[in-house]
Each structure stands twice: as structure tokens, then as C-alpha cells.
Scaffold this active site. Structure first.
Site, PDB file in Angstrom:
ATOM      1  N   LYS A   1      -0.719   1.118   4.617  1.00  0.00           N
ATOM      2  CA  LYS A   1       0.245   0.407   5.470  1.00  0.00           C
ATOM      3  C   LYS A   1       1.271   1.402   5.971  1.00  0.00           C
ATOM      4  O   LYS A   1       1.914   2.103   5.195  1.00  0.00           O
ATOM      5  CB  LYS A   1       0.939  -0.701   4.669  1.00  0.00           C
ATOM      6  CG  LYS A   1       2.092  -1.384   5.412  1.00  0.00           C
ATOM      7  CD  LYS A   1       2.856  -2.330   4.502  1.00  0.00           C
ATOM      8  CE  LYS A   1       4.142  -2.831   5.171  1.00  0.00           C
ATOM      9  NZ  LYS A   1       4.946  -3.693   4.267  1.00  0.00           N
TER      10      LYS A   1
ATOM     11  N   ASP B   1      10.870  -1.468   9.372  1.00  0.00           N
ATOM     12  CA  ASP B   1      10.650  -2.910   9.312  1.00  0.00           C
ATOM     13  C   ASP B   1      11.980  -3.644   9.420  1.00  0.00           C
ATOM     14  O   ASP B   1      12.712  -3.783   8.443  1.00  0.00           O
ATOM     15  CB  ASP B   1       9.940  -3.287   8.013  1.00  0.00           C
ATOM     16  CG  ASP B   1       9.627  -4.779   7.951  1.00  0.00           C
ATOM     17  OD1 ASP B   1       9.651  -5.429   9.014  1.00  0.00           O
ATOM     18  OD2 ASP B   1       9.343  -5.271   6.847  1.00  0.00           O
TER      19      ASP B   1
ATOM     20  N   LYS C   1      15.493  -9.347   8.850  1.00  0.00           N
ATOM     21  CA  LYS C   1      15.953  -9.092   7.497  1.00  0.00           C
ATOM     22  C   LYS C   1      17.479  -9.029   7.457  1.00  0.00           C
ATOM     23  O   LYS C   1      18.119  -8.674   8.451  1.00  0.00           O
ATOM     24  CB  LYS C   1      15.426  -7.737   7.000  1.00  0.00           C
ATOM     25  CG  LYS C   1      13.955  -7.654   6.711  1.00  0.00           C
ATOM     26  CD  LYS C   1      13.614  -6.248   6.230  1.00  0.00           C
ATOM     27  CE  LYS C   1      12.129  -6.085   5.950  1.00  0.00           C
ATOM     28  NZ  LYS C   1      11.710  -6.844   4.756  1.00  0.00           N
TER      29      LYS C   1
ATOM     30  N   ASP D   1       8.824   1.907   4.544  1.00  0.00           N
ATOM     31  CA  ASP D   1       7.777   0.890   4.553  1.00  0.00           C
ATOM     32  C   ASP D   1       6.434   1.465   5.003  1.00  0.00           C
ATOM     33  O   ASP D   1       5.456   0.736   5.114  1.00  0.00           O
ATOM     34  CB  ASP D   1       8.186  -0.283   5.446  1.00  0.00           C
ATOM     35  CG  ASP D   1       7.601  -1.605   4.991  1.00  0.00           C
ATOM     36  OD1 ASP D   1       7.187  -1.695   3.824  1.00  0.00           O
ATOM     37  OD2 ASP D   1       7.541  -2.541   5.807  1.00  0.00           O
TER      38      ASP D   1
ATOM     39  N   ASP E   1       8.166 -11.151   9.267  1.00  0.00           N
ATOM     40  CA  ASP E   1       8.497 -10.150   8.260  1.00  0.00           C
ATOM     41  C   ASP E   1       7.370  -9.952   7.251  1.00  0.00           C
ATOM     42  O   ASP E   1       7.485  -9.127   6.347  1.00  0.00           O
ATOM     43  CB  ASP E   1       9.796 -10.544   7.535  1.00  0.00           C
ATOM     44  CG  ASP E   1      10.397  -9.401   6.749  1.00  0.00           C
ATOM     45  OD1 ASP E   1      10.088  -8.235   7.073  1.00  0.00           O
ATOM     46  OD2 ASP E   1      11.165  -9.660   5.806  1.00  0.00           O
TER      47      ASP E   1
ATOM     48  N   GLU F   1       4.624  -8.561   8.022  1.00  0.00           N
ATOM     49  CA  GLU F   1       3.860  -7.798   9.014  1.00  0.00           C
ATOM     50  C   GLU F   1       2.826  -6.865   8.396  1.00  0.00           C
ATOM     51  O   GLU F   1       1.831  -6.512   9.032  1.00  0.00           O
ATOM     52  CB  GLU F   1       4.815  -6.991   9.899  1.00  0.00           C
ATOM     53  CG  GLU F   1       5.321  -5.674   9.327  1.00  0.00           C
ATOM     54  CD  GLU F   1       6.093  -5.822   8.021  1.00  0.00           C
ATOM     55  OE1 GLU F   1       5.964  -4.918   7.171  1.00  0.00           O
ATOM     56  OE2 GLU F   1       6.814  -6.822   7.849  1.00  0.00           O
TER      57      GLU F   1
ATOM     58  N   ARG G   1       0.594  -7.258   6.047  1.00  0.00           N
ATOM     59  CA  ARG G   1      -0.751  -7.812   5.895  1.00  0.00           C
ATOM     60  C   ARG G   1      -1.439  -7.977   7.247  1.00  0.00           C
ATOM     61  O   ARG G   1      -2.675  -7.993   7.316  1.00  0.00           O
ATOM     62  CB  ARG G   1      -0.701  -9.120   5.122  1.00  0.00           C
ATOM     63  CG  ARG G   1       0.035 -10.268   5.786  1.00  0.00           C
ATOM     64  CD  ARG G   1       0.404 -11.354   4.794  1.00  0.00           C
ATOM     65  NE  ARG G   1       1.508 -10.951   3.941  1.00  0.00           N
ATOM     66  CZ  ARG G   1       1.985 -11.686   2.937  1.00  0.00           C
ATOM     67  NH1 ARG G   1       1.445 -12.865   2.661  1.00  0.00           N
ATOM     68  NH2 ARG G   1       2.998 -11.255   2.210  1.00  0.00           N
TER      69      ARG G   1
END
Length: 548
Positions: free
Chosen positions: A306, A311, A318, A329, A388, A390, A392
């Protein structure tokens, strides 16, 4: 002062980084000391002459055996540590009563303890410090802690010479050296003020096995690479910039690399990756890096990372505090890239492909929204429940692509995926899921031996119904009103849908991917978690492949 150009869709290129990265020290193997006399079999050993430029000597101590202390209550409470090879002779030359000093400082030889001895005033020919480092039970974990402690106690040194690993088997020597190299890591830095003192420039170890030194150096370099990539802020580390780093690493490591830009992603049907990156000025990338060793019928392991370069949460924004660490991230993508380079350096008999799903989850006029339906690479439609979640989404594309097009024997994804994993396991263990018990057992063993600990959690098939959608094949999160919990398990169940039945493991590194302080060989900031885990796993798989 001229600032570097800002990356944008208009320039289509990544600027040079303003960050300066540190370098690994030079490590030298010296002849072993005589186990009886502590003197060098050849060379000057622990008695260097001033011209050799050694400014620190390092020797090991271990705890006293149980029941070895005297009846004196103070000694019983604070047993004197035991000197290891060369330590007693060094104490004599420094004229130090190490036992008394250790008792006064309540140092017992536990892993990572440090006792510093200064030379007498009239001993100009001695190195400026003699350091006793606690090696504990001399297990790999204890020796990593010892190495890290020595690195932090000697930052800025020119040349360290030590006997800490003398007489130990290569695997334990490797652990000590790995701890030293990782514990002395400094993050990239930009600015005009002086940087903190770096790791010592040279480390010389008597009795060091050169194979152990080489393996430790490759592993440490890989972890440093992952930490560097993850620590650099997102205004530099955009998807395109990370793709450029992959190209650079591939060019120097006999790897092949393919980078898919936005147009190719759209033509290829990578809907999840495009949706997540739709709100950013910096378009997404899918990077594929392959190490192909010589030999037929070698196992092919595909590692998917990933790579969310920042993010914000997207439209499901967030809070500020939660956003401050979101430059990290993309730690999963950094880890798998570093592993591919290290596998090539180690010449492992395993084909390794790293797939980096890179996107910035920002807010813009074209951002994807809650309740949108996104079509992923394998045609599965996904109802978006929260922008959020994102990670997956980009992994769905990358896993589906890898399973369908790369013919993997094993598929492993690494991701800072869920807060639930960190909540359940804390900051030192990654959550491990998968559909192949043998693969999971190998990864658990790799976690125990490497220092990157994992803890297996169940894939509870009965929970999958919570991802049902009325308007798409699947929802990517449980409905908020369901108050379902088990967030890490639900995320893993979602990912499993895209693995095509290939033996697969999911490593959720949301907890251990970053640290708030130095601890053992882990340093504050990005930790590079997953690199040692995967290299240990691949090395074990390679040994199996060698045996046919």
C-alpha cells in the site's frame, strides 16, 4: 534560496529532493582474539596504536549466573556482570575496577546496558572511551538491543573497535551488527542548521564472520531505504517521485521496473487506484519491480505494498492530529520495494516481484465520494462507505492484477491498513491474516527470528456478510450503524476477494510501521517494519528451493 520546483500534473515530473540522507558506516572484520589471553592472533586487536585512529573500544558483558553472587546483600541485589572476550584485559589497561563501577551504577549486563570507562589522564595512547555493552543472554534479540545501544552511545564517533561478537556463531553476530546499524539510523533532513551527530563512520569487530557482516549490511540498507522513503514528507514523496526512486534502485540492482501512469491505469481498468487518486494534483502510479534470479522452477513471490503518499481521508476528512503521521501511509510500498532490492543483493533463489500501489488521498473537485460505486481491476464493483478506507481500494486493484497477470506462487500484501489492528495489538506486532496455513506458519517463524513480530488473527468467514451491498458486488467497509467492530478482520476479508485463490497473506502494519521514540533497534519515526520479516521469509523459502 531557490526552492525546488513543485511537482504537478502540468510538469509531469518529480523534483529533486531537498533532503539529505545519512550513509551506513564501513564495517571491517578483524582477526579473532585468543579466547584464553584476550590478545589478537594478528594485528593490534584491542590494543590499537594512536595512528590507527580508534577513538572508542567496545567490549561485552553479560549478567552473572544465578546464584553466583556472594552472601553480601548489596552484591546479591546488584550482581557484578561477567566480562566477555577481551573485556578483562581492556579493564586492566584502563586501570579500571569495572566491578565496582558496575555495582555503583547498578549495571548488571542486561541487554543494552552501557558502562563507560574513561582512560587515565596520563594514558594518551589509549582510545578516548572504553564501553562495556550489556549482551544479556546473547540471544539474537538481546544482541540486537546491545548493538543498538552501542550505536546510540557512540554517535559521531570516527572509529569503533570491539570484541562484542568475538566467539559467537554467525547468526548472533549478524543480529548484533544489524542492531548497531539500525539503532544508529538518522532520518533524512532538510534545512540549514547542523544535523544531529550521525552513526559512527567505521566499526571494526574482532572475530567477525564476513558472511554475517555482508548479510547484516544488506538487511540494514534495505530497512534504511524503507525508513528514508517513508520519513520524507508528501510534498516531496509524491507517487511520481516514489516511482522515480524505484527506477533508480532498479537501475543499480539488476531489477526490472515498469511504471504505469494515469492514462495506462485508466486503459487497464485500475478503478480503485484511480478513484483514490482522483482528488489529487499528483496522479497515481502502479509500480512493478521484479528480481529474476537464474534458474528454472523457482518460486515466485509477489509482494504488494500500500502506497498512499499522504492520506487526508479524502471527503471523509481526518482530524488534524490523525493527519500528522499520514506521510507514512506508504510504508508498505516502501517495504516491498526495499525487499526486492535486497533480494537481488543477497542473490536469493526466489523470484520476487514488488507491486507498489501509489496514490495521494486528497480532496479536490474530482474526489471520489461516499456511496460511489467503483469498478476494480477484476471487474468487481465496490460501494464506497468511507473515503478514508482508501488503502483497501488501491490494494484491491493491485492484488487482483497480481493474481491474474503475474502468476504468483505466493501473494503477500503489506499495508498500514486499519487502526483496529493497532488498537488490538499495539505498536510492536503486525496483524497477520491469510488463506494458507503453511504460508502463515512460515511468516510467523520469520517474525520470531527477524525481530519484526507478527500475530495471526482469524479470517472469520461468517463476518463477510457485513460487506454485502444492495447496489454493488461488495461494500468496502461495514456500515457505521452496524457497530460491528472487528475492523482488521473485515478489511482482510474484503482483500481476500481479490486474491484469485492464490496462497495469500495480509500483513497489517498500522501499529509497528511508526514509532514515537527510539526502542532497541527501532528508531523514532518510520520503522521500516516488514523488511526484515519478508527477507527472513524469502531466505527460508530460498533454502527450501535450493534443496529442490
Amino acid at each position: 534560496m531557490q526552492l525546488p520546483p513543485k511537482t504537478s500534473v502540468r510538469t509531469g515530473s518529480a523534483p529533486a529532493s531537498p533532503f539529505t540522507t545519512a550513509s551506513l558506516p564501513e564495517v571491517t572484520a578483524l582477526p579473532a582474539l585468543n579466547p584464553r589471553t584476550g590478545k589478537a592472533e594478528s594485528g593490534s586487536g584491542l590494543q590499537p596504536v594512536p595512528a590507527e585512529g580508534v577513538d572508542i573500544l567496545a567490549v561485552a558483558m553479560t549478567p552473572a549466573p544465578d546464584g553466583s553472587g556472594r552472601e553480601d546483600e548489596d552484591e546479591a541485589a546488584n550482581p557484578v556482570p561477567q566480562p566477555r572476550r577481551g573485556a578483562g584485559e581492556a579493564a586492566v589497561r584502563y586501570g579500571a575496577d569495572v566491578a565496582a563501577r558496575a555495582r555503583s551504577a547498578k549495571v548488571t549486563g542486561r541487554a543494552g546496558e552501557i558502562l563507560v570507562i574513561e582512560p587515565p589522564r596520563d594514558a594518551a595512547d589509549l582510545p578516548g572511551r572504553l564501553i562495556y555493552v550489556g549482551a544479556g543472554d546473547e540471544s539474537p534479540a538481546a544482541l540486537r538491543s546491545a548493538g543498538a545501544a552501542l550505536a546510540r552511545a557512540t554517535m559521531g564517533a570516527r572509529r569503533i573497535r570491539g570484541s562484542v561478537v568475538d566467539g559467537l556463531e554467525p547468526a548472533r553476530q549478524e543480529a548484533f551488527l544489524e542492531g548497531f546499524l539500525l539503532g544508529g539510523y538518522r532520518p533524512p533532513r532538510a534545512g540549514v542548521t547542523d544535523a544531529p551527530a550521525p552513526i559512527a563512520a567505521h566499526l571494526e569487530l574482532t572475530g567477525l564472520d564476513e558472511g554475517a557482516a555482508a548479510r547484516a549490511a544488506v538487511t540494514a540498507r534495505a530497512v534504511w531505504t524503507a525508513r528514508d522513503l517513508t520519513n520524507i514528507p508528501a510534498d516531496t514523496a509524491t507517487p511520481e517521485w516514489i516511482a522515480e526512486q524505484a527506477r533508480s534502485l532498479a537501475g543499480s540492482s539488476a531489477l526490472t521496473v515498469r511504471v504505469r501512469a494515469e492514462d495506462e491505469l485508466r486503459a487497464g481498468g485500475f478503478g480503485g487506484l484511480l478513484a483514490v487518486g482522483s482528488g489529487s494534483e499528483h496522479p497515481p502510479r502502479l509500480v512493478e519491480v521484479t528480481y529474476q534470479p537464474d534458474g528454472a522452477d523457482l518460486p515466485h513471490v509477489v509482494l504488494v505494498g500500500k502506497g498512499i503518499t499522504f492520506d487526508s481521508g479524502g471527503i471523509s476528512l481526518k482530524p488534524r492530529d490523525a493527519m500528522m503521521t499520514m506521510k507514512t501511509d506508504m510504508a508498505g510500498a516502501a517495504a516491498v520495494l526495499a525487499v526486492a532490492e535486497a533480494a537481488a543483493a543477497l542473490k536469493l533463489p526466489v523470484k520476487v516481484t514488488a507491486v507498489l500501489a501509489l496514490a495521494e488521498n486528497a480532496i479536490g473537485a474530482a474526489s471520489y465520494r461516499p456511496a460511489d460505486v467503483v469498478t476494480t481491476y477484476n471487474g468487481t464493483t465496490v460501494e464506497v462507505g468511507n473515503t478514508d478506507a482508501e488503502g483497501r481500494m488501491v490494494l484491491a486493484d493491485a492484488l487482483a492484477y497480481a493474481a491474474a497477470e503475474l502468476a504468483p506462487d505466493v501473494l503477500v500484501d503489506v499495508a498500514t491498513l486499519t487502526g483496529a489492528a493497532a488498537l488490538g495489538l499495539g505498536m510492536h506486532h503486525a496483524a497477520l491474516f491469510g488463506n494458507a496455513p503453511g504460508l502463515l506458519a512460515r511468516l510467523e517463524e520469520a517474525g520470531r527470528t527477524s525481530g519484526d513480530a507478527v500475530w495471526q488473527l482469524p479470517l472469520v468467514a461468517e463476518y463477510a456478510d457485513v460487506l454485502d451491498s444492495d447496489i454493488a458486488d461488495v461494500s468496502h467497509i461495514a456500515p457505521v450503524k452496524a457497530k460491528f467492530g472487528a475492523g482488521a478482520i473485515v478489511a482482510a476479508l474484503f482483500l481476500e476477494r481479490f486474491t484469485g485463490g492464490v496462497p495469500w497473506a495480509h500483513v497489517d502494519i498500522a501499529g509497528p510501521s511508526r514509532a514515537t521514540k527510539d526502542s532497541r533497534e527501532v528508531t523514532k519515526g518510520a520503522t521500516g517494519f516488514g523488511v526484515r520479516l519478508l527477507l527472513s521469509y524469502l531466505a527460508g523459502l530460498g533454502r527450501t528451493a535450493d534443496k529442490g
